[in-house]
Design a protein around this motif. Structure first.
Motif, short mmCIF file in Angstrom:
data_model
loop_
_atom_site.label_atom_id
_atom_site.label_comp_id
_atom_site.label_asym_id
_atom_site.label_seq_id
_atom_site.Cartn_x
_atom_site.Cartn_y
_atom_site.Cartn_z
N PHE A 29 0.86 -1.18 0.00
CA PHE A 29 0.00 0.00 0.00
C PHE A 29 0.90 1.24 0.00
N ASP A 43 -4.08 -4.48 -7.49
CA ASP A 43 -4.67 -4.93 -6.24
C ASP A 43 -3.75 -5.94 -5.56
N HIS A 65 -4.51 -8.42 -3.78
CA HIS A 65 -5.00 -9.78 -3.96
C HIS A 65 -4.47 -10.37 -5.27
N PRO A 112 -2.10 0.03 5.27
CA PRO A 112 -3.37 -0.36 4.64
C PRO A 112 -4.36 0.80 4.69
N ARG A 146 -12.28 -2.37 3.34
CA ARG A 146 -10.93 -1.85 3.54
C ARG A 146 -10.44 -2.09 4.96
N LEU A 162 -7.92 -5.16 4.98
CA LEU A 162 -6.73 -5.26 4.13
C LEU A 162 -5.47 -5.48 4.95
N GLN A 190 -4.11 -8.91 4.45
CA GLN A 190 -3.23 -9.13 3.31
C GLN A 190 -1.80 -8.71 3.65
N TYR A 191 -1.70 -7.64 4.41
CA TYR A 191 -0.38 -7.20 4.88
C TYR A 191 0.28 -8.31 5.70
#
Length: 386
Positions: free
Chosen positions: A28, A73, A75, A93, A110, A113, A116-117
């Motif tokens: 990000f 993205d 993902h 994020p 959001r 996210l 994902q980090y």
């Protein structure tokens, strides 16, 4: 497919200065406020990969730090690439789901996210990681979820975390901007704590950030220039010093701005004819709207809407206009040769979303010292730790 590993010991600091490079993974990444600070803090830092969904921000990151950016993205990044190993993972994020300025919707996608980090941290196996967000994140359910993921059986069971609210003004930014900062460390390493404030009680005034900047601005548009990147033709790249452009105001808005006294706001506009109905009916609260900044104090938090006086205290202390893109970037601590790509609106968003560079530099120096095995725990304050 992305290569996710179990997270064995990444190697401990030895007590001697580590040879370069210190590998950074920036998630990000935006236009690179965190990376810029880390690079400024220690020349050994080098980005092995950055991930940014906003193509204009990603193009700006690429212009500054090289062809290391995945513009898409996160993902999709996981499905298309292996996560590289890194010494340090950094990133922020998106914060809109936590920000008090938004709806604070607990179901905002959001809000999640950060997971994902964590997946990227697990794969990259860093010694340390740094994540920043709005202060509200520190007491959110997501923060508790983050802590839970560092417990046995969690995604980051090999790591422990600390979180603290830091004010960028305490670290040499001419701006009061509080952020929740999470620092994680591999359990084989000692907890690093947080950097000691360098400017607590002696914050830098706005005039220092804007010294030498021409006050009168005649231009309202960026120079016509394009760059081809990621298969698109985008405006730019522009150096910070090329962003000193004003906007076009209506006659009513011009009159409103002229009516705001030094240090004042919409509450000080005496002529009711200049006030929209909503302001006439609400004479309390929102005191920063149409507010003027003050030379001898730090700026308030620079948000993405800083070019619009009706969005906050963003009027120039002397001139009858909002601060320019250049002025906002300097307040955020960007150097005058940092590169930005995109429209005026896109660049304003990049500046407002960035981590202040001096705060990032303080974190970068602190982590570099920890990597070198120095004792950096004197300022440690644990609020979330597994």
């Amino acid at each position: 497919m992305s290569h996710i590993v179990g997270g064995g010991a990444p190697g401990a600091a030895t007590g001697t200065r580590m040879p370069g490079p210190l590998r950074l993974l920036d998630l990000f990444a935006g236009v690179g406020g965190l990376s810029r600070g880390f690079y400024d803090a220690d020349h050994r830092y080098r980005t092995v990969r950055a991930v940014e969904m906003d193509v204009e921000a990603a193009a700006g990151y690429r212009a500054n730090f090289g062809d290391v950016v995945y513009a898409g993205d996160i993902h999709d990044w996981f499905s298309e690439e292996d996560v590289p190993e890194a010494d340090v993972v950094i990133g922020g994020p998106p914060c809109q789901g936590f920000s008090p300025l938004g709806t604070r919707n607990p179901d905002d996608p959001r809000n999640h996210l950060w997971r994902q980090y964590l997946m990227a941290v697990r794969a990259a196996r860093p010694k340390y990681f740094v994540m920043e967000n709005v202060p509200a994140f520190a007491t959110s359910p997501s923060a508790e979820g983050l802590r839970a993921e560092t417990e046995p059986g969690g995604t980051l069971a090999d790591y422990a975390i600390e979180v603290k609210i830091l004010d960028a003004a305490d670290f040499g930014t001419a701006q009061v901007r509080k952020r929740a900062v999470v620092i994680g460390h591999h359990r084989d390493l000692p907890p690093p704590g947080f950097p000691a404030p360098t400017h607590a009680g002696r914050h830098l005034p706005l005039r220092l950030a804007l010294r030498g900047v021409r006050r009168f601005v005649a231009e309202t548009e960026l120079r016509e220039r394009t760059i081809e990147v990621f298969g698109r033709e985008l405006p730019g790249a522009y150096r910070t010093r090329e962003l000193h452009v004003d906007r076009i105001y209506s006659s009513v808005m011009k009159a409103r701005i002229r009516s705001v006294p030094p240090g004042g706001s919409r509450l000080d506009i005496a002529n009711e004819k200049l006030l929209p109905r909503c302001w006439r009916e609400h004479t309390r609260g929102a005191g920063d709207v149409m507010g003027r900044l003050v030379w001898d104090r730090p700026a308030i938090t620079i948000r993405t809407g800083f070019t619009k006086p009706e969005k906050g205290r963003f009027l120039h202390p002397d001139e009858d206009r909002a601060i320019t893109l250049m002025e906002a970037a300097l307040i955020q601590g960007f150097p005058r040769d940092h590169l930005f790509v995109g429209s005026k609106t896109a660049i304003a968003r990049q500046i407002g979303n960035a981590v202040p560079v001096p705060l990032a530099a303080a974190l970068g120096r602190h982590i570099a010292a920890a990597l070198d095995g120095e004792d950096v725990t004197s300022e440690q304050e644990v609020r979330l730790q597994s």
